[in-house]
Design an enzyme around this catalytic site. Sequence first.
Site, PDB file in Angstrom:
ATOM      1  CE1 TYR A 149      -3.980   2.135   0.646  1.00  0.00           C
ATOM      2  CE2 TYR A 149      -2.654   3.147   2.366  1.00  0.00           C
ATOM      3  CZ  TYR A 149      -3.783   3.149   1.566  1.00  0.00           C
ATOM      4  OH  TYR A 149      -4.711   4.160   1.688  1.00  0.00           O
ATOM      5  N   GLY A 211      -2.259   0.772  22.880  1.00  0.00           N
ATOM      6  CA  GLY A 211      -3.207   1.825  22.526  1.00  0.00           C
ATOM      7  C   GLY A 211      -2.624   3.223  22.651  1.00  0.00           C
TER       8      GLY A 211
END
Length: 315
Positions: A149, A211
Amino acid sequence: MTNSLRKRVLVTGGAGFLGSHLCEYLLHQGSDVLCVDNYFTGAKDNILHLLSDPHFELIRHDITFPLYVEVDEIYNLACPASPIHYQFDPVQTTKTSVHGAINMLGLAKRVKAKILQASTSEVYGDPELHPQPEGYWGHVNPIGPRSCYDEGKRCAETLFYDYYRQHGLRIKVARIFNTFGPRMHPNDGRVVSNFIVQALKGAPITLYGDGSQTRSFCYVSELIDGFVRLMESPDDFVGPVNLGNPGEFTIRQLAEKVIELTGSGSSLVLQPLPTDDPRQRCPDITLAKEKLGWEPTVSLEEGLLQTIAYFKQRV
Ligand code: NAD
Ligand code: UDP
């Protein structure tokens, strides 16, 4: 343009998340819209409501093959955008970015159309400079699982600039940062849709890593406005230009916000951080403000509320 005053606009990837919103916007603006998609990650459902409009046309086509149509403008959006989907068939992802760009640039050259590339913040890779200005060349792994990508999009940018310099094509390059909103696929795999779907189902919220990695989230309507401003900007402004919301959040903060806004009882579950997952990402949008008069105003919370309302109908 021929004898009609309506602009004829081609949107590749028009049945996808961003593409479907763009098709809708362009139709409302009074353009004839030709939507091209192979439905790899997009769906007819996203554009069903446009099919009855006589100024809307739909072609099932894979842009890695040439396309012969007469248009005035091309928005080249075709490419899976979610890491899960673009890593499913990485060779096809690179082909879509590179062969797709060659085919669409060839078409633009032949019919003298203006062409906009949906590039990405992934061209900056895992950035060492924060926030990221357009002049930053990036920190990209050429051989990792995200490379199909990232490098595909970088090569597409190279092709756009070579067609611009070599053939005098009218190009525009937008570097899009994480964008979210209604019509993301429930199984899309990207963080906003994952967290909302999990929260609505009362399932554990999957936090990759601890996170603490950051992202900046732009609401879809503002991104589309930025696309069209860029396409309509003077020909001597080609970009690349960052389009994104500079409000930066950790992924943990996003999870907590989604739980709060859905009123969900879901808990957080930690899962391994994917390879080469960028640690931080935030756009410097000075150029977009100056050249396009563009600046997002929809807060993360407002955008999430709209998106949660959409997913409530579907999960
Ligand atoms: P999406 O997956 O919802 O849409 C992509 C569309 O392209 C789908 O409809 C898919 O079926 C179609 N497609 C894929 N390969 C194709 C091919 N070979 N031929 C024809 N159609 C093909 O993703 P999205 O979020 O709408 O992203 C649209 C564009 O914006 C992509 O180019 C993506 O790289 C770029 N982008 C999006 C974001 C974001 O946060 N949404 C961020 C950066 C860049
Ligand atoms: N992420 C997460 N849980 C999920 C999906 C994603 O913690 O269920 C993280 C992911 O590791 C990344 C961030 O959220 O750090 C954004 O991921 P996404 O796939 O939406 O896009 P990216 O910006 O990485 O291309």
